[in-house]
Motif scaffolding. Structure first.
Motif, PDB file in Angstrom:
ATOM      1  N   ALA A 175      47.248  42.478  59.968  1.00  0.00           N
ATOM      2  CA  ALA A 175      47.541  42.209  61.374  1.00  0.00           C
ATOM      3  C   ALA A 175      48.701  41.221  61.540  1.00  0.00           C
ATOM      4  O   ALA A 175      49.512  41.363  62.454  1.00  0.00           O
ATOM      5  N   THR A 176      48.778  40.226  60.657  1.00  0.00           N
ATOM      6  CA  THR A 176      49.792  39.176  60.811  1.00  0.00           C
ATOM      7  C   THR A 176      50.933  39.268  59.804  1.00  0.00           C
ATOM      8  O   THR A 176      52.000  38.694  60.017  1.00  0.00           O
ATOM      9  N   GLY A 177      50.688  39.946  58.685  1.00  0.00           N
ATOM     10  CA  GLY A 177      51.692  39.997  57.623  1.00  0.00           C
ATOM     11  C   GLY A 177      51.659  38.795  56.699  1.00  0.00           C
ATOM     12  O   GLY A 177      52.437  38.718  55.750  1.00  0.00           O
ATOM     13  N   ASP A 178      50.755  37.843  56.958  1.00  0.00           N
ATOM     14  CA  ASP A 178      50.644  36.647  56.107  1.00  0.00           C
ATOM     15  C   ASP A 178      49.814  36.955  54.865  1.00  0.00           C
ATOM     16  O   ASP A 178      48.830  37.698  54.928  1.00  0.00           O
ATOM     17  N   PHE A 179      50.182  36.336  53.744  1.00  0.00           N
ATOM     18  CA  PHE A 179      49.398  36.438  52.520  1.00  0.00           C
ATOM     19  C   PHE A 179      48.415  35.270  52.494  1.00  0.00           C
ATOM     20  O   PHE A 179      48.795  34.128  52.285  1.00  0.00           O
ATOM     21  N   GLU A 180      47.143  35.573  52.736  1.00  0.00           N
ATOM     22  CA  GLU A 180      46.149  34.548  53.017  1.00  0.00           C
ATOM     23  C   GLU A 180      45.223  34.229  51.851  1.00  0.00           C
ATOM     24  O   GLU A 180      44.512  33.229  51.893  1.00  0.00           O
ATOM     25  N   MET A 181      45.223  35.042  50.810  1.00  0.00           N
ATOM     26  CA  MET A 181      44.302  34.842  49.701  1.00  0.00           C
ATOM     27  C   MET A 181      44.858  35.549  48.472  1.00  0.00           C
ATOM     28  O   MET A 181      45.692  36.443  48.604  1.00  0.00           O
ATOM     29  N   PRO A 182      44.425  35.152  47.266  1.00  0.00           N
ATOM     30  CA  PRO A 182      44.832  35.912  46.085  1.00  0.00           C
ATOM     31  C   PRO A 182      44.281  37.336  46.176  1.00  0.00           C
ATOM     32  O   PRO A 182      43.127  37.540  46.557  1.00  0.00           O
ATOM     33  N   GLY A 183      45.117  38.308  45.853  1.00  0.00           N
ATOM     34  CA  GLY A 183      44.677  39.694  45.971  1.00  0.00           C
ATOM     35  C   GLY A 183      45.167  40.538  44.812  1.00  0.00           C
ATOM     36  O   GLY A 183      45.591  40.018  43.776  1.00  0.00           O
ATOM     37  N   TYR A 184      45.146  41.839  44.996  1.00  0.00           N
ATOM     38  CA  TYR A 184      45.440  42.792  43.933  1.00  0.00           C
ATOM     39  C   TYR A 184      46.274  43.933  44.508  1.00  0.00           C
ATOM     40  O   TYR A 184      46.346  44.128  45.716  1.00  0.00           O
ATOM     41  N   ASN A 185      46.870  44.705  43.635  1.00  0.00           N
ATOM     42  CA  ASN A 185      47.557  45.920  44.048  1.00  0.00           C
ATOM     43  C   ASN A 185      46.616  47.081  43.769  1.00  0.00           C
ATOM     44  O   ASN A 185      46.605  47.648  42.686  1.00  0.00           O
ATOM     45  N   SER A 186      45.793  47.410  44.744  1.00  0.00           N
ATOM     46  CA  SER A 186      44.756  48.426  44.569  1.00  0.00           C
ATOM     47  C   SER A 186      44.806  49.406  45.730  1.00  0.00           C
ATOM     48  O   SER A 186      43.881  49.509  46.537  1.00  0.00           O
TER      49      SER A 186
END
Length: 203
Positions: A175-186
């Protein structure tokens, strides 16, 4: 997927293995927690448990269905047990009412592995409809298959749904485009999604 499983939300991810990992992570399963799982399944039913640092506790199988023996499952519960990873096998479902009753009795989280049981029912109860989340596979060997790996996480919990959407794409809030947490490319490729969408028209 939501219509068939009776869930409110679903998130497409790179594989059912990732979906299971995300479900365990979002359920708060941590290092040292015990997770009950069948002793008779593919390695992908166990590797997500190890990825979150939890301890898989193997449950023996019923000789008729080849799925978890719920009597043995109850015997394996300890004060460290936090969750049941309920694997449905060979197009059949575990006894869902019994499973839910055990989880409620011991205050355990249920996560369903529906990789081999998409669309099946236990009496009038669809597989993939209980617990905190249900995880589906769309590998070519599964009931509904793409031409490559793909999966989905389904849930009734809006918070888990929103966090799973972030986890699958580097922690980005769509919704915002912000990176808010560690994530993955899944993610799954658009071409795979198109194949799956076409497949759904025949269900």
């Amino acid at each position: 997927l939501c219509k068939i499983s009776g869930r409110k939300y679903a998130v497409a991810v790179g594989s059912c293995t990732d979906a299971l990992y995300f479900a365990l992570q979002l359920a708060g399963i941590e290092r040292g927690d015990e997770v009950l799982v069948t002793c008779f399944s593919y390695i992908a039913s166990v590797s997500p448990i190890l990825r979150v640092g939890a301890i898989p506790v193997f449950v023996d199988i019923d000789k008729e269905s080849f799925m978890m023996d719920l009597n043995d499952l109850e015997r394996k519960i300890t004060n460290k047990t936090k969750a049941i990873l309920a694997v449905h096998q060979f197009g059949q479902s575990l006894p869902l009412a019994h499973l839910e009753a055990l989880a409620a009795k011991y205050n355990l989280i249920i996560i369903e592995d529906v990789a081999q049981a998409f669309g099946c029912r236990n009496y009038d109860h669809p597989a993939g409809n209980i617990g905190i989340a249900s995880c589906f596979s769309f590998d070519p060997t599964k009931i509904i298959g793409a031409f490559g790996t793909a999966g989905a996480l389904a849930t009734d919990d809006e918070q888990i749904y929103n966090k799973a959407k972030k986890l699958r794409f580097h922690g980005k809030n769509p919704a915002t485009g912000d990176f808010e947490m560690p994530g993955y490319n899944s993610q799954i490729a658009s071409s795979q999604a198109a194949i799956l969408t076409l497949s759904e028209t025949f269900i």
